[in-house]
Design an enzyme around this catalytic site. Structure first.
Site, PDB file in Angstrom:
ATOM      1  N   ARG A   1       0.843  -1.198   0.000  1.00  0.00           N
ATOM      2  CA  ARG A   1       0.000   0.000   0.000  1.00  0.00           C
ATOM      3  C   ARG A   1       0.874   1.243   0.000  1.00  0.00           C
ATOM      4  NH1 ARG A   1      -3.214  -1.613   5.415  1.00  0.00           N
ATOM      5  NH2 ARG A   1      -4.249  -3.530   4.708  1.00  0.00           N
TER       6      ARG A   1
ATOM      7  N   ASP B   1      -2.092  -9.563   3.892  1.00  0.00           N
ATOM      8  CA  ASP B   1      -3.266  -9.991   4.645  1.00  0.00           C
ATOM      9  C   ASP B   1      -3.869 -11.223   3.981  1.00  0.00           C
ATOM     10  OD1 ASP B   1      -2.910  -7.886   6.347  1.00  0.00           O
ATOM     11  OD2 ASP B   1      -4.534  -6.654   5.517  1.00  0.00           O
TER      12      ASP B   1
ATOM     13  N   TYR C   1      -5.893 -10.221  18.189  1.00  0.00           N
ATOM     14  CA  TYR C   1      -5.175  -8.945  18.120  1.00  0.00           C
ATOM     15  C   TYR C   1      -6.148  -7.915  17.558  1.00  0.00           C
ATOM     16  CZ  TYR C   1      -1.543  -5.509  17.116  1.00  0.00           C
ATOM     17  OH  TYR C   1      -0.781  -4.361  17.088  1.00  0.00           O
TER      18      TYR C   1
ATOM     19  N   HIS D   1      -7.916  -7.710  13.862  1.00  0.00           N
ATOM     20  CA  HIS D   1      -7.442  -8.833  13.059  1.00  0.00           C
ATOM     21  C   HIS D   1      -8.238 -10.119  13.272  1.00  0.00           C
ATOM     22  CE1 HIS D   1      -4.121  -6.055  12.594  1.00  0.00           C
ATOM     23  NE2 HIS D   1      -3.634  -6.808  11.633  1.00  0.00           N
TER      24      HIS D   1
ATOM     25  N   ASP E   1     -10.741 -10.853  11.407  1.00  0.00           N
ATOM     26  CA  ASP E   1     -11.287 -11.260  10.110  1.00  0.00           C
ATOM     27  C   ASP E   1     -10.200 -11.551   9.080  1.00  0.00           C
ATOM     28  OD1 ASP E   1     -10.372  -8.683   9.794  1.00  0.00           O
ATOM     29  OD2 ASP E   1     -12.185  -7.932   8.783  1.00  0.00           O
TER      30      ASP E   1
ATOM     31  N   HIS F   1      -2.510 -11.393   9.289  1.00  0.00           N
ATOM     32  CA  HIS F   1      -1.509 -10.530   8.650  1.00  0.00           C
ATOM     33  C   HIS F   1      -0.120 -11.110   8.869  1.00  0.00           C
ATOM     34  CE1 HIS F   1       0.825  -6.808   7.795  1.00  0.00           C
ATOM     35  NE2 HIS F   1       1.537  -7.204   8.851  1.00  0.00           N
TER      36      HIS F   1
END
Length: 249
Positions: free
Chosen positions: A177, A200, A227, A230, A232, A235
């Site tokens: 990104r 991800d 965490y 996170h 769903d 990472h």
């Protein structure tokens, strides 16, 4: 003929060539001093590599074995074939049913040739999957070339992880990104996505299974269920620590 069909045929051809060369090597008893088994569109090794070797050919090998450092390890991409690289070679050889002697020779190289496309990405992953932000790899925390290289190393780690999980598909929802892309999705200001190595993972295997397996494949950053933010996805990245409490990590 479409690009998808061409790619599939190329991969089938490489896999067949690798099997044939491995069989021939076994039958004729090629010794460890043999040269590279074949030429390749991405990179061709010209000598057998063993502990003590140095050079760009060692670094190219390390990139492709970045996913085989063992639990909690990270393989240095320094072009120096030390004990850690030898151990990674052995793990790779064991994963693919090769003679696990720790020397990278014709059978090891043939297997690697079958695993990579002409742009040096592993056959089951692509740059497009690792960059859904822009086409230039620019605008992040590092140069475009560095971000692209970091993504390449992550792909080879994921390729090793995929093999360990039984050659199942691994689904990627986000990779590199730029700062603007990261801001748009509410990413952390120090996100590994800005460096090109953050990835991800979604879908199946389960998020916990992915997080647990990632510990063996060179990921210094693993965040998963339990965490914040996170639950769903899982990472993975190069550095940053592990935390997936729901998964026992």
């Amino acid at each position: 003929m479409g690009d998808t069909v061409r790619t599939a045929l190329r991969r089938i051809g490489r896999a067949f060539a690798a099997c044939t060369l491995a069989a021939v090597t076994t039958l004729v008893g090629v010794v460890a001093t043999s040269s590279a088994a074949q030429a390749d569109g991405c990179y061709t090794w010209g000598r057998v590599l063993t502990q003590g070797a140095t050079g760009e050919d060692v670094r190219q090998l390390q990139i492709r074995l970045a996913g085989y450092p063992g639990y909690g390890g990270i393989l240095a991409l320094d072009g120096s074939f030390g004990p850690a690289t030898r151990s990674a070679v052995i793990r790779f050889q064991q994963a693919y049913g090769l003679s696990a002697d720790g020397a990278a020779g014709p059978q090891t190289f043939s297997t690697l040739y079958a695993l990579q496309d002409d742009d040096c990405t592993p056959v089951n992953f692509s740059y497009a999957e690792l960059n859904k932000c822009n086409s230039t790899w620019s605008g992040g925390a590092v140069s475009a070339s560095t971000a692209r290289f970091n993504a390449l190393v992550s792909m080879w780690k994921l390729q090793a992880m995929r093999k360990a999980l039984g050659s199942v598909s691994i689904n990627i929802s986000s990779g590199f990104r730029s700062y603007s892309c990261n801001s748009a999705v509410g990413g952390a200001s120090n996100s590994r996505h800005l460096y090109g190595d953050g990835v991800d993972l979604v879908g199946s295997p389960s998020f916990c299974r992915l997080a647990q397996q990632a510990r063996y494949h060179g990921f210094g950053n693993i965040l998963g269920p339990g965490y914040p933010g996170h639950n769903d996805h899982t990472h993975v990245g190069a550095v940053g620590g592990w935390s997936a409490p729901t998964c026992g990590i």
